[in-house]
Design a protein around this motif. Structure first.
Motif, short mmCIF file in Angstrom:
data_model
loop_
_atom_site.label_atom_id
_atom_site.label_comp_id
_atom_site.label_asym_id
_atom_site.label_seq_id
_atom_site.Cartn_x
_atom_site.Cartn_y
_atom_site.Cartn_z
N GLY A 154 0.82 -1.20 0.00
CA GLY A 154 0.00 0.00 0.00
C GLY A 154 0.85 1.25 0.00
O GLY A 154 2.09 1.20 0.05
N LEU A 155 0.21 2.40 -0.04
CA LEU A 155 0.93 3.68 -0.11
C LEU A 155 0.17 4.75 0.66
O LEU A 155 -1.05 4.91 0.50
CB LEU A 155 1.08 4.12 -1.57
N VAL A 156 0.90 5.47 1.51
CA VAL A 156 0.36 6.65 2.20
C VAL A 156 1.16 7.85 1.72
O VAL A 156 2.39 7.90 1.89
CB VAL A 156 0.47 6.51 3.73
N ASP A 157 0.47 8.81 1.13
CA ASP A 157 1.11 10.00 0.55
C ASP A 157 0.61 11.22 1.30
O ASP A 157 -0.56 11.61 1.18
CB ASP A 157 0.76 10.09 -0.94
N THR A 158 1.49 11.84 2.09
CA THR A 158 1.17 13.09 2.77
C THR A 158 1.84 14.22 2.01
O THR A 158 3.06 14.18 1.79
CB THR A 158 1.68 13.07 4.23
N SER A 159 1.08 15.20 1.59
CA SER A 159 1.62 16.23 0.69
C SER A 159 1.27 17.64 1.15
O SER A 159 0.27 17.87 1.83
CB SER A 159 1.11 16.02 -0.74
N VAL A 160 2.13 18.58 0.74
CA VAL A 160 1.90 20.01 0.94
C VAL A 160 2.09 20.70 -0.40
O VAL A 160 3.09 20.47 -1.08
CB VAL A 160 2.88 20.61 1.98
N THR A 161 1.11 21.51 -0.80
CA THR A 161 1.14 22.17 -2.09
C THR A 161 1.02 23.68 -1.93
O THR A 161 0.17 24.16 -1.17
CB THR A 161 -0.01 21.67 -2.99
N LEU A 162 1.85 24.41 -2.65
CA LEU A 162 1.75 25.86 -2.76
C LEU A 162 1.67 26.20 -4.24
O LEU A 162 2.39 25.63 -5.06
CB LEU A 162 2.96 26.55 -2.14
N ALA A 163 0.78 27.13 -4.60
CA ALA A 163 0.62 27.51 -5.99
C ALA A 163 0.19 28.97 -6.08
O ALA A 163 -0.47 29.50 -5.17
CB ALA A 163 -0.41 26.62 -6.68
N GLY A 164 0.57 29.62 -7.18
CA GLY A 164 0.21 31.02 -7.36
C GLY A 164 0.50 31.49 -8.76
O GLY A 164 0.82 30.71 -9.66
N LYS A 165 0.42 32.81 -8.95
CA LYS A 165 0.64 33.42 -10.25
C LYS A 165 1.93 34.24 -10.23
O LYS A 165 2.28 34.86 -9.23
CB LYS A 165 -0.53 34.34 -10.62
N LEU A 166 2.62 34.25 -11.38
CA LEU A 166 3.85 35.02 -11.50
C LEU A 166 4.12 35.31 -12.97
O LEU A 166 4.12 34.40 -13.79
CB LEU A 166 5.03 34.25 -10.90
N ALA A 167 4.32 36.59 -13.29
CA ALA A 167 4.71 37.02 -14.64
C ALA A 167 3.79 36.46 -15.71
O ALA A 167 4.23 36.01 -16.77
CB ALA A 167 6.15 36.62 -14.92
N GLY A 168 2.49 36.47 -15.44
CA GLY A 168 1.52 36.04 -16.43
C GLY A 168 1.31 34.54 -16.49
O GLY A 168 0.51 34.06 -17.31
N GLY A 169 1.99 33.80 -15.64
CA GLY A 169 1.86 32.34 -15.64
C GLY A 169 1.54 31.81 -14.26
O GLY A 169 1.30 32.57 -13.32
N GLY A 170 1.56 30.49 -14.13
CA GLY A 170 1.27 29.86 -12.85
C GLY A 170 2.40 28.98 -12.38
O GLY A 170 3.01 28.25 -13.16
N TRP A 171 2.72 29.05 -11.07
CA TRP A 171 3.78 28.22 -10.48
C TRP A 171 3.18 27.29 -9.44
O TRP A 171 2.17 27.59 -8.81
CB TRP A 171 4.88 29.08 -9.85
N THR A 172 3.83 26.15 -9.26
CA THR A 172 3.38 25.16 -8.28
C THR A 172 4.59 24.50 -7.64
O THR A 172 5.55 24.15 -8.34
CB THR A 172 2.51 24.08 -8.94
N VAL A 173 4.54 24.32 -6.34
CA VAL A 173 5.57 23.58 -5.61
C VAL A 173 4.85 22.56 -4.72
O VAL A 173 3.92 22.91 -3.99
CB VAL A 173 6.44 24.50 -4.73
N VAL A 174 5.26 21.28 -4.81
CA VAL A 174 4.62 20.22 -4.04
C VAL A 174 5.69 19.39 -3.33
O VAL A 174 6.71 19.04 -3.92
CB VAL A 174 3.79 19.28 -4.93
N TYR A 175 5.42 19.08 -2.06
CA TYR A 175 6.29 18.15 -1.32
C TYR A 175 5.47 16.92 -0.95
O TYR A 175 4.34 17.03 -0.46
CB TYR A 175 6.82 18.80 -0.04
N HIS A 176 6.04 15.72 -1.22
CA HIS A 176 5.39 14.46 -0.87
C HIS A 176 6.25 13.68 0.12
O HIS A 176 7.47 13.60 -0.05
CB HIS A 176 5.21 13.58 -2.11
N ASP A 177 5.60 13.08 1.09
CA ASP A 177 6.25 12.11 1.98
C ASP A 177 5.50 10.80 1.84
O ASP A 177 4.29 10.73 2.04
CB ASP A 177 6.21 12.59 3.43
N PHE A 178 6.24 9.74 1.46
CA PHE A 178 5.61 8.45 1.16
C PHE A 178 5.94 7.40 2.22
O PHE A 178 7.09 7.29 2.65
CB PHE A 178 6.09 7.92 -0.19
N GLU A 179 4.93 6.63 2.60
CA GLU A 179 5.11 5.52 3.53
C GLU A 179 4.26 4.34 3.08
O GLU A 179 3.29 4.50 2.32
CB GLU A 179 4.70 5.92 4.96
N ALA A 180 4.61 3.17 3.55
CA ALA A 180 3.79 1.99 3.29
C ALA A 180 2.56 2.00 4.19
O ALA A 180 2.63 2.43 5.35
CB ALA A 180 4.60 0.72 3.52
#
Length: 404
Positions: free
Chosen positions: A323-349
């Motif tokens: 099995g898989l447990v995925d705990t994540s944190v996501t940040l997203a926003g706008k910059l210079a007419g486009g969109g940025w995204t940063v995601v961190y994942h921590d995976f466990e069985a």
């Protein structure tokens, strides 16, 4: 008197004949107009992908151009038709990568799942009318957020399905979907297509605080064996305003049974997500659990847009048996007419063993923007740090696109 009657009858027949011919002509003209006065479409994506992994495979790189050309007819009495071709080519000889299912450079490089191909992407007849629609033929089918049924649009060969799909809205806020699939057209041209007898049920109801959805996905590979992958679930997702902040929330639970001649397994799925949007920045915390059946079977989503979930490095396209447990944190926003995204994942069985427990972590970063009405470009990077015997992997993408 007889002559007058004959003249009257002749005039009536002539009038009926002229009316019939005119009606048939109008019918033919309308039908021809619907076929010839449709809409053509073109979609191009040139993408560079690089993969580095800490294993015996050589680093991979690919520069490919995906071309998608389509034509959608006009509507005639609620009916229309659509045909679309798709092609992918290696550009400038930059094809140092492996695509196992098609036998391309097998066992030499890391995998980049974009084979060269030319194929019929979509071809269907559609009907729309009175809150009901249906499509028959090869088509894109998606459900909700693509977690269980998606088109895998990130790959150059998009996933489609052969079959019948319907959608009905008996009430203003209620939408009911059903699809029957006879073939799953996977992302490896025709090399990995699967004959199937899949039934997809999905019903959603829109409330003032979010959308409540119930579903049942009954999958069966048509290979003359007894097999079934049945998943039933419920999902709720929505948002609410709290002053200047928009609050986001989602929850989902599903139960799955996998049956074959030699094995029977059961596993559950759980997803919880909470977030907020403030001054254009979105922050979310997510928890996703793909359960295990005593460390022998992991919850499976074979029709999903898998790249969208559990990290862009694609290290968990198949759920581990633990099995898989995925705990994540996501940040997203706008910059210079486009969109940025940063995601961190921590995976466990989900069900740890002596050798499998911590399954690593990952950082994902992307930036994309559109240029005018037709053009786009982007960059994307994924860095996976492996544990429990899994190797590190780094992936980089650069792309430009045009749609007309």
């Amino acid at each position: 008197m007889k002559t007058t009657k004959n003249k009257t009858l002749s005039m009536a027949l002539a009038t009926a004949l002229i009316g019939s011919v005119s009606s048939q002509y109008a019918f033919a003209e309308s039908f021809t107009e619907a076929l010839t006065k449709g809409t053509a479409s073109a979609d191009f994506r040139l993408r560079y992908e690089n993969v580095e992994q800490d294993n015996a495979a050589q680093d991979a790189s690919a520069l490919t151009l995906r071309t998608r050309l389509g034509y959608t007819s006009g509507s005639f009495k609620g009916f229309s038709a659509m045909v679309e071709m798709e092609d992918n080519r290696i550009v400038l000889g930059q094809g140092d990568y492996t695509v196992g299912p098609v036998g391309y450079n097998s066992g030499i490089y890391s995998v980049i799942a974009d084979p060269e191909f030319t194929e019929l992407e979509q071809a269907f007849i559609q009907y729309k009318g009175d809150g009901f629609s249906a499509k028959l033929g090869r088509q894109v089918i998606t459900m909700d957020n693509h977690r269980f049924v998606g088109h895998v649009g990130w790959r150059q060969d998009r996933q489609t399905f052969d079959g019948l799909s319907t959608q009905f809205s008996p009430l203003k806020d209620l939408t009911v979907k059903y699809a029957y699939i006879t073939q799953r057209n996977r992302i490896f041209a025709e090399a990995a297509d699967v004959d199937a007898k899949d039934h997809l049920f999905n019903a959603s109801y829109k409330t003032s605080i979010g959308i409540l959805t119930g579903y049942g996905y009954l999958l069966e590979v048509d290979n003359n064996t007894d097999n079934a992958l049945d998943t039933y679930g419920i999902r709720f997702t929505g948002s609410t305003q709290a002053g200047d902040t928009k609050l986001l929330y989602s929850a989902e639970f599903a139960s799955q049974s996998s049956e074959s001649v030699s094995s029977n397994f059961d596993a559950d799925y759980l997803m919880l997500e909470a977030g907020a949007v403030f001054k254009g920045v979105t922050a979310k915390v997510g928890y996703e659990e793909l359960g295990s059946d005593n460390g022998a079977y992991g919850f499976s989503t074979p029709l999903a847009t898998l790249h969208k979930f559990n990290g862009w490095a694609d290290q968990f396209l198949g759920t581990p048996a633990q099995g898989l447990v995925d705990t994540s944190v996501t940040l997203a926003g706008k910059l210079a007419g486009g969109g940025w995204t940063v995601v961190y994942h921590d995976f466990e069985a989900d069900e740890a063993s002596e050798s499998v427990d911590d399954l690593g972590s990952e950082i994902d970063i992307s930036y994309a923007r559109k240029y005018g009405k037709h053009y786009s470009a982007g960059i994307k990077y994924a860095a996976y740090s492996g544990e429990s015997g899994r190797v590190d992997a780094d992936k980089l993408w650069l792309w430009v696109g045009a749609k007309f």
